[in-house]
Design a protein around this motif. Structure first.
Motif, short mmCIF file in Angstrom:
data_model
loop_
_atom_site.label_atom_id
_atom_site.label_comp_id
_atom_site.label_asym_id
_atom_site.label_seq_id
_atom_site.Cartn_x
_atom_site.Cartn_y
_atom_site.Cartn_z
N ILE A 157 -18.34 22.20 93.85
CA ILE A 157 -18.37 22.91 95.14
C ILE A 157 -17.54 24.18 95.06
O ILE A 157 -17.97 25.26 95.49
CB ILE A 157 -17.86 21.99 96.27
CG1 ILE A 157 -18.87 20.86 96.52
CG2 ILE A 157 -17.62 22.79 97.55
CD1 ILE A 157 -18.36 19.78 97.46
N LEU A 158 -16.35 24.07 94.48
CA LEU A 158 -15.47 25.24 94.36
C LEU A 158 -16.05 26.29 93.41
O LEU A 158 -15.77 27.48 93.54
CB LEU A 158 -14.09 24.81 93.87
CG LEU A 158 -13.27 23.93 94.82
CD1 LEU A 158 -11.97 23.49 94.15
CD2 LEU A 158 -12.98 24.66 96.12
N ASP A 159 -16.88 25.85 92.48
CA ASP A 159 -17.45 26.76 91.49
C ASP A 159 -18.70 27.46 92.01
O ASP A 159 -18.77 28.69 92.02
CB ASP A 159 -17.77 25.97 90.22
CG ASP A 159 -18.39 26.85 89.14
OD1 ASP A 159 -17.95 28.01 88.99
OD2 ASP A 159 -19.29 26.37 88.44
N LEU A 160 -19.70 26.70 92.45
CA LEU A 160 -21.00 27.30 92.77
C LEU A 160 -21.35 27.36 94.25
O LEU A 160 -22.39 27.91 94.61
CB LEU A 160 -22.10 26.53 92.02
CG LEU A 160 -22.11 26.74 90.51
CD1 LEU A 160 -23.16 25.86 89.84
CD2 LEU A 160 -22.37 28.21 90.16
N VAL B 238 -25.16 30.72 88.26
CA VAL B 238 -25.42 29.64 87.30
C VAL B 238 -25.27 30.16 85.87
O VAL B 238 -24.66 29.51 85.02
CB VAL B 238 -26.83 29.04 87.53
CG1 VAL B 238 -27.22 28.14 86.36
CG2 VAL B 238 -26.86 28.24 88.82
N LEU B 239 -25.82 31.33 85.61
CA LEU B 239 -25.70 31.92 84.27
C LEU B 239 -24.23 32.15 83.92
O LEU B 239 -23.81 31.88 82.79
CB LEU B 239 -26.45 33.24 84.20
CG LEU B 239 -27.98 33.20 84.29
CD1 LEU B 239 -28.55 34.60 84.03
CD2 LEU B 239 -28.57 32.21 83.31
N ASP B 240 -23.47 32.67 84.87
CA ASP B 240 -22.05 32.94 84.63
C ASP B 240 -21.29 31.66 84.30
O ASP B 240 -20.49 31.61 83.36
CB ASP B 240 -21.41 33.60 85.86
CG ASP B 240 -21.86 35.05 86.02
OD1 ASP B 240 -22.44 35.61 85.07
OD2 ASP B 240 -21.66 35.61 87.11
N THR B 241 -21.53 30.61 85.08
CA THR B 241 -20.82 29.34 84.87
C THR B 241 -21.11 28.77 83.50
O THR B 241 -20.20 28.34 82.78
CB THR B 241 -21.23 28.32 85.96
OG1 THR B 241 -20.60 28.67 87.18
CG2 THR B 241 -20.80 26.90 85.58
N PHE B 242 -22.39 28.78 83.11
CA PHE B 242 -22.76 28.16 81.85
C PHE B 242 -22.69 29.13 80.67
O PHE B 242 -23.16 28.81 79.57
CB PHE B 242 -24.15 27.53 81.96
CG PHE B 242 -24.19 26.41 82.96
CD1 PHE B 242 -23.19 25.45 82.99
CD2 PHE B 242 -25.21 26.32 83.89
CE1 PHE B 242 -23.21 24.42 83.92
CE2 PHE B 242 -25.25 25.30 84.82
CZ PHE B 242 -24.24 24.34 84.83
N SER B 243 -22.08 30.26 80.89
CA SER B 243 -21.78 31.19 79.80
C SER B 243 -20.34 30.98 79.31
O SER B 243 -19.87 31.69 78.42
CB SER B 243 -21.98 32.64 80.25
OG SER B 243 -23.35 32.88 80.54
#
Length: 207
Positions: A112-115, A133-138
């Motif tokens: 929740i805090l991330d996305l 989503v791309l940023d998180t999984f990069s």
């Protein structure tokens, strides 16, 4: 415990279906994210449907945690001392249910805090879920946290679905094999579906 667990399982099935839209590009994924905020319109006001879903999920999580605590206390009162002879070896999913639940609970907060709020996401962009989503999984830690949590979810679902069926009186000796196969299949499909997103970003399939 069973009803709240099945409520969350239904949400997971819907959630993984939505997540997989990332494979169809930013327009499709962002459109899905926009629909979440307008579902129920024009009967419901903007985001009312989403907030109703969130409230149901929060109630399910609270009920699940409280039920787990109460059952643990009941087990301790019923058997204050350990068995002299150990019972048959339980599956890994069964033996890790409690700690798996803790891992999933902590992940929900981080997710929740991330996305959703972007609190722990330095490059968070409001209204651009595909890019977020791309940023998180990069990042290595984004992938590590997500994949470990999804493995915990899979194990939790594997044991939880079968256990819920027994609790609600659906299971019996004849159906046990079918229920266990269904639990295995659900756990595998959910885990593979969720994990496929960070793997696709890491490998450049989604970019």
């Amino acid at each position: 415990m069973a009803v709240s667990g099945l409520t969350m399982l239904a949400y997971l099935v819907a959630h993984v279906a939505g997540n997989l839209k990332v494979f169809f590009g930013p327009e499709e994924f962002n459109g899905y994210a926009h629909w979440l905020r307008t579902m129920g319109a024009p009967v419901l006001h903007h985001e009312w449907g989403l907030w109703l879903a969130r409230i149901v999920l929060v109630l399910a999580v609270v009920a699940h945690v409280v039920s787990a605590y109460q059952l643990s206390r009941r087990d301790l009162r019923a058997r204050p001392t350990a068995y002299v002879h150990k019972r048959g070896k339980a599956s890994y999913a069964t033996r890790t249910m409690r700690w798996g639940g803790v891992v999933v609970g902590l992940f929900i907060v981080w997710h929740i805090l991330d996305l959703t709020t972007g609190t722990v996401h330095p490059g968070f962009q409001e209204g651009r879920p595909y890019q977020n989503v791309l940023d998180t999984f990069s990042t290595w830690y984004g992938n590590a946290i997500y994949i470990v949590a999804m493995l915990a979810v899979g194990l939790h679902v594997r044991h939880g679905f079968w256990s819920a069926a027994q609790t609600l009186g659906v299971g019996n000796a004849r159906r046990e094999r079918v229920l266990k196969a269904t639990a295995d299949g659900l756990a595998l499909l959910l885990t593979a579906g969720f994990v496929s997103v960070p793997v696709a970003v890491m490998t450049g399939v989604v970019s």
